[in-house]
Design a protein around this motif. Structure first.
Motif, PDB file in Angstrom:
ATOM      1  N   PHE B 278      -3.362 -77.046 -52.840  1.00  0.00           N
ATOM      2  CA  PHE B 278      -4.165 -76.031 -53.504  1.00  0.00           C
ATOM      3  C   PHE B 278      -5.155 -75.410 -52.524  1.00  0.00           C
ATOM      4  CE2 PHE B 278      -3.568 -79.055 -57.219  1.00  0.00           C
ATOM      5  CZ  PHE B 278      -2.494 -78.339 -57.717  1.00  0.00           C
ATOM      6  N   ALA B 279      -5.495 -74.157 -52.764  1.00  0.00           N
ATOM      7  CA  ALA B 279      -6.491 -73.515 -51.908  1.00  0.00           C
ATOM      8  C   ALA B 279      -7.403 -72.636 -52.750  1.00  0.00           C
ATOM      9  CB  ALA B 279      -5.798 -72.668 -50.847  1.00  0.00           C
ATOM     10  N   PRO B 280      -8.671 -72.516 -52.358  1.00  0.00           N
ATOM     11  CA  PRO B 280      -9.577 -71.637 -53.094  1.00  0.00           C
ATOM     12  C   PRO B 280      -9.357 -70.176 -52.710  1.00  0.00           C
ATOM     13  CG  PRO B 280     -10.736 -72.668 -51.278  1.00  0.00           C
ATOM     14  CD  PRO B 280      -9.339 -73.216 -51.255  1.00  0.00           C
ATOM     15  N   ALA B 281      -9.608 -69.284 -53.667  1.00  0.00           N
ATOM     16  CA  ALA B 281      -9.470 -67.850 -53.390  1.00  0.00           C
ATOM     17  C   ALA B 281     -10.564 -67.081 -54.124  1.00  0.00           C
ATOM     18  CB  ALA B 281      -8.085 -67.360 -53.838  1.00  0.00           C
ATOM     19  N   TYR B 282     -10.765 -65.836 -53.693  1.00  0.00           N
ATOM     20  CA  TYR B 282     -11.781 -65.003 -54.339  1.00  0.00           C
ATOM     21  C   TYR B 282     -11.403 -64.684 -55.783  1.00  0.00           C
ATOM     22  CZ  TYR B 282     -14.037 -63.747 -49.896  1.00  0.00           C
ATOM     23  OH  TYR B 282     -14.712 -63.765 -48.699  1.00  0.00           O
ATOM     24  N   LEU B 283     -12.418 -64.540 -56.602  1.00  0.00           N
ATOM     25  CA  LEU B 283     -12.197 -63.946 -57.917  1.00  0.00           C
ATOM     26  C   LEU B 283     -11.890 -62.468 -57.698  1.00  0.00           C
ATOM     27  CD1 LEU B 283     -15.170 -65.448 -59.980  1.00  0.00           C
ATOM     28  CD2 LEU B 283     -12.755 -66.016 -60.204  1.00  0.00           C
ATOM     29  N   PRO B 284     -11.140 -61.832 -58.605  1.00  0.00           N
ATOM     30  CA  PRO B 284     -10.857 -60.403 -58.434  1.00  0.00           C
ATOM     31  C   PRO B 284     -12.118 -59.555 -58.600  1.00  0.00           C
ATOM     32  CG  PRO B 284     -10.014 -61.202 -60.533  1.00  0.00           C
ATOM     33  CD  PRO B 284     -10.468 -62.395 -59.778  1.00  0.00           C
ATOM     34  N   LYS B 285     -12.019 -58.321 -58.122  1.00  0.00           N
ATOM     35  CA  LYS B 285     -13.162 -57.411 -58.158  1.00  0.00           C
ATOM     36  C   LYS B 285     -12.739 -56.187 -58.953  1.00  0.00           C
ATOM     37  CE  LYS B 285     -16.005 -54.725 -54.994  1.00  0.00           C
ATOM     38  NZ  LYS B 285     -16.259 -54.418 -53.581  1.00  0.00           N
TER      39      LYS B 285
END
Lengths: 270, 421, 284
Positions: B278-285
């Motif tokens: 698993f990897a963290p990612a940005y929330l959408p904008k």
């Protein structure tokens, strides 16, 4: 035929009742990876004691066990005594207000510990029972279900038996000890089993009363393992809860011995 | 002579017992306890005259216990507090400002400015510093790397693209990753009012505005955004069981039924334990780019006992300041830091990604996100928001009814509280 | 003094002391506090009938009472007849029945959270074992907790599962209190097993029946721990029973006074239901 129906019913019921129990015991032997695997596994594919090791790690388990045993046993003793006595009084008494008191007992059945939690805390505090194991015992010994069980049981004891003892010259205490108590063996056994289970699983009182680790009970320790957010370590929790069930199971099997024909054949004349 | 000797011995014993302060700490158990224990072990080496007793309080009953403690006067010296309740307890907390200079050797201003803005708003009360950060979390996305690789989709910022997805791109990504991997859902999300607040915030809609006025029924976009949210479940992009019957989102995500998890940085340890990639990612904008902060703070109660308060404050600042006990706490618990430009040497590189992703999200999050949610009004509305959203996802009510019901709840709460603050 | 003993009031006294101290006084203070606004932090503020007025307008509170009653109607027959059937099968002191009793008592021994979580996993739509089995048999999965009716039914099922141990033991205790002579007499009169049960055992169990029925009603009506874990009151408010609603108000919103006002009303409703049951049963 009737026998076959009975056993089919028992087997079906057993499957229904044991499925979640089996599943929780099986899960306690899974690794955390396996707990969250899909599709779910019915048998642990690689059984591990990881959950059990986690459960007893950093825990003063023996202290908790000692506390829980002390509270459960002492509270059960008191509960059984006061319930059997009061059940007898409320079923067979002749005092004014008996009806109202009986109704009051029924009403207390509907009160849950969560509702009276805050005022209960204030009373326990006034009695200076905070951080005291007696604070887990005394507020709990009046148990509505136990009381009601005792009353209903005593009602089934025929008045004729008490009357004939009276005619034979026995006083009230003798009647209670010599007639009522022997007839109440199944009741005492049931109350002991119930009360032990309740105190063993009690969580609200320990939460209110205990602020020290040295006074923790097993259920409080279990609630703490459940931790903070999602992603709960289920194998650990279920391992812990499996361990905590064992003593109740032993008590249950022990006290079953006291179940026997209540009213002995030939003891009664109708 | 012998008697004299015994007397001296006794005196020495009594004095040394008096000299050692034993601080009682209430914690939520679990990883929090492990983190505290690790830090305390180190602290005791530096300060042998201080002892600690950590009392675990079950997380679900934590606030009850704290309030009953305040009511009955049985308070620990130190306590961890979950963020929504932090404002309510501020008046019972020691002001740490006076100790900052003494024990950290910096000015209170330097101390406060080192934190992300969203943290500073939570821990300060005017000039006073009431808490130090303990574990701090930001919402972000977690992606199943294998699923994204198979679908050939890059993700921001460490999976092949640097900018956050726009909302339209994000929906497209969810559809593609679901299809490419032939999985029943695309995204998991816990049923909470906070997640809905976060979603609506990104879409440019506020449940309450900066004046704590209810705005859902005034904002023309609100209805559309809520409808789109409910539609995500209808299209099986999100998992209906999670919002209808409160199914644990970690189950579907770690079980591989969904490819994205919208959750806080605090999930790191749980996800690591699940043993997948698993990897963290940005929330959408979309209209805005923002995330919600959370976590637990650490504070010292005003107990009125000067020496204990002093010892408690000293320890609180030690465990809450970067470079000192805080680093030990973070390394043990795999939480991100609440301080800007603070590098912690974690033993797992994933935490560097988490700090980068969530730190960036913390920086871009505007202050109103915190101030609105830091109110009694909002925290009392959370249950209603969650239940109404659940009913809408289940199809029991439509979005109009949901908005109308929430307006009613808001009006009722307002009249009961008497004021918005 | 002697009249205290003669009327057998003296036997009630110890229980009465504990009852007053730890139940009646707290209840009295709940009645009092229902006229206050209180968050456990600031001092309580007297608000008169305001909490009750708010309650009248609180749609979700009345909805929760309706849900509680629905659940009661659904659950009580199950929690009466299943334990009774088990008790009839197991009340004799044979080795097999002694062991089987322990199994049926087991769910009652399990900590509520652990037991309910197991059910939640079994019933989960996507990940549950039950739906997994259905799917591997080629059947379509069931949304146990996703629609109001099945969710309510699942809760009823869970309550029955959890309470059977207690109620079964009550029945067994009652059955063992019945003299075997009655059965012998009926057998001599040529009655078959069902006849013996309906015309001899069942009427003799009158007090036990009342005990089980009232206990079941009380437990189903006041408990919420299982629902809290299983559905959290959802979908929407469709399984939000009053105790859960009260709990949320009291301990997530900390509106203690309001929660107590609701408790007072709920206690009165409980009391009416209990009295009705007792009257109907006792008059027979």
């Amino acid at each position: 035929m009737a026998k076959a129906i009975k056993w089919i019913f028992l087997v079906l019921a057993l499957v229904f009742y044991m499925l979640p129990v089996y599943y929780s015991v099986a899960t306690s032997f899974k690794s955390l990876q396996e707990v969250y695997r899909y599709p779910p596994t019915i048998f642990p594919t690689s059984p591990t004691l990881q959950g059990y090791q986690e459960a007893i790690r950093n825990q003063e388990l023996l202290t908790y066990l000692k506390n829980t045993l002390f509270v459960s046993i002492v509270a059960t003793l008191i509960t059984v005594i006061i319930c059997v006595m009061a059940g007898y009084g409320l079923a067979k008494g002749t005092f004014p207000g008996k009806y109202a008191l009986n109704r009051l007992v029924v009403m207390t059945l509907f009160i849950s510990a969560q509702v009276i939690m805050v005022p209960l805390f204030v009373i326990i505090k006034r009695l200076e029972l905070i951080n005291n194991l007696w604070g887990l015992i005394l507020p709990a010994v009046y148990t509505p279900t136990g009381m009601f069980t005792a009353i209903q049981y005593m009602r089934d004891i025929p008045d004729e038996m008490l009357e004939s003892a009276k005619i034979d010259g026995a006083n009230e205490w003798q009647i209670f000890w010599k007639i009522v108590m022997p007839l109440s063996q199944p009741l005492v056994a049931a109350l002991a089993i119930f009360s032990f289970t309740w105190r063993w699983n009690d969580f609200v009182l320990p939460l209110l009363v205990v602020n020290r680790r040295s006074l923790y009970t097993l259920q409080l320790a279990l609630a703490v393992i459940q931790g903070e957010y999602g992603g709960v370590p289920w194998n650990t929790i279920l391992a812990f809860s499996t361990l905590t069930i064992i003593p109740t199971l032993i008590i249950f099997l022990l006290f079953q011995r006291f179940f026997m024909r209540g009213i002995m054949a030939g003891g009664l004349k109708y | 002579m012998k008697r004299f000797f015994v007397g001296v011995m006794l005196f020495v014993l009594v004095v040394s017992a008096m000299g050692a302060v034993k601080l009682v700490v209430w914690s939520g158990g679990g990883t929090e306890r492990q983190g505290l224990e690790a830090a305390i072990a180190e602290y005791k080496k530096l300060n042998p005259d201080v002892d600690f007793e950590i009392v675990d309080v079950p997380y679900a009953q934590y606030e009850q216990k704290v309030r009953l403690g305040i009511m009955g006067g049985d308070l620990p010296d130190l306590v961890t507090i979950t963020y929504p309740y932090a404002p309510g307890y501020m008046q019972y907390m020691l002001d740490l400002t006076q100790y900052v200079q003494k024990y950290l050797g910096i000015t209170p201003e330097q101390f406060k400015n080192a934190m992300y803005d969203v943290v500073r708003i939570r821990v300060t009360d005017g000039d006073a510093v009431r808490y130090v950060p303990l574990h701090f979390t930001m919402q972000c996305l977690w992606v199943n790397v294998d699923y994204f690789k198979k679908a050939g989709i890059p993700y921001p910022p460490f999976g092949g693209r640097s900018d956050p997805w726009t909302w339209a791109e994000f929906i497209d990504v969810l559809k593609k990753v679901k299809q490419a991997n032939n999985i029943p859902y695309a995204m998991s999300m816990q049923r909470t009012a906070e997640r809905l607040f976060n979603y609506l915030g990104i879409r440019g809609v506020k449940i309450l505005d900066e004046n704590l006025d209810f705005t859902l029924d005034k904002d023309p976009k609100a209805k559309q955004m809520l409808t789109e949210f409910v539609d995500l479940f209808k299209q099986n992009l999100m998992v209906p069981a999670e919002w209808i019957s409160n199914q644990d989102p970690n189950m579907a995500f770690t079980g591989g039924l969904s490819a994205v998890l919208w959750a806080g940085s605090w999930s790191t340890l749980d996800l690591l334990k699940a043993g997948k990639n698993f990897a963290p990612a940005y929330l959408p904008k979309d209209a805005e780019w923002l995330s919600l902060e959370g976590g637990r703070f650490f504070g010292a109660f005003r107990t009125g006992k000067k020496d204990r308060e002093e010892a408690a404050a000293k320890f609180a600042l030690w465990i809450g300041w970067r470079g000192l006990g805080y680093d030990i706490y973070l390394r043990t618990t795999y939480h991100m830091s609440a301080y800007k430009e603070h590098t912690v040497k974690y033993d797992n590189p994933i935490m560097d990604l988490v700090q980068a992703v969530c730190g960036r999200l913390a920086e871009v999050t505007p202050a109103w996100v915190v101030t609105i949610r830091n109110s009694t009004l909002y925290s009392n509305m959370q249950t209603a928001i969650q239940n109404q959203a659940s009913a809408a996802v289940a199809g029991q009510i439509n979005v109009d009814e949901m908005i109308k019901n929430l307006r009613k709840e808001y009006d009722r709460l307002l009249s009961e509280l008497g004021s918005k603050k | 003094m002697s009249s205290l003993v003669k009327s057998r009031f003296i036997f009630v006294v110890p229980a009465l002391v504990f009852l007053s101290l730890f139940v009646l006084i707290p209840i009295a203070s709940i009645f009092t506090m229902s006229f206050y606004s209180w968050d456990l932090l600031r001092p309580p503020k007297f608000v008169g009938w305001n909490n009750f007025r708010l309650m009248l307008e609180d749609k979700w509170f009345w909805n929760s009472i309706w849900v509680s009653i629905k659940l009661l109607i659904l659950t009580v027959p199950m929690t009466f007849f299943i334990p009774m059937a088990l008790a009839l099968a197991l009340y004799r002191e044979t080795r097999s029945s002694k062991i089987l009793r322990a199994f049926f008592y087991w769910p009652y021994m399990m900590p509520a959270v652990a037991g309910t979580t197991m059910w939640k996993w079994l019933l989960s739509y996507d990940l549950g074992l039950l739906n997994h089995i259905l799917k591997s048999c080629g059947l379509s999965p069931i949304g146990w907790l996703l629609k109001p009716a099945p969710a309510l039914f699942s809760i009823a099922l869970l309550r029955t599962w959890a309470m059977t141990g207690l109620l079964m033991m009550m029945f067994i205790t009652g059955l063992q209190n019945i003299s075997e002579e009655y059965h012998e007499a009926a057998k001599i009169d040529g009655a078959n097993k069902w006849q013996i049960f309906w015309y001899v055992t069942f009427p003799l169990l009158r007090n036990t029946n009342l005990l089980v029925l009232t206990t079941a009603i009380a437990h189903v009506f006041r408990d919420f721990a299982g629902i809290y874990v299983l559905t959290g009151g959802g979908p929407g408010y469709s399984t939000m029973v009053t105790p859960l609603y009260i709990y949320n108000s009291a301990f997530t919103q900390f509106r203690i006074g309001y929660a107590y006002a609701m408790s007072v009303v709920f206690l009165l409703i409980s009391f009416v239901i209990a009295m009705t049951t007792l009257r109907v049963r006792e008059n027979r």
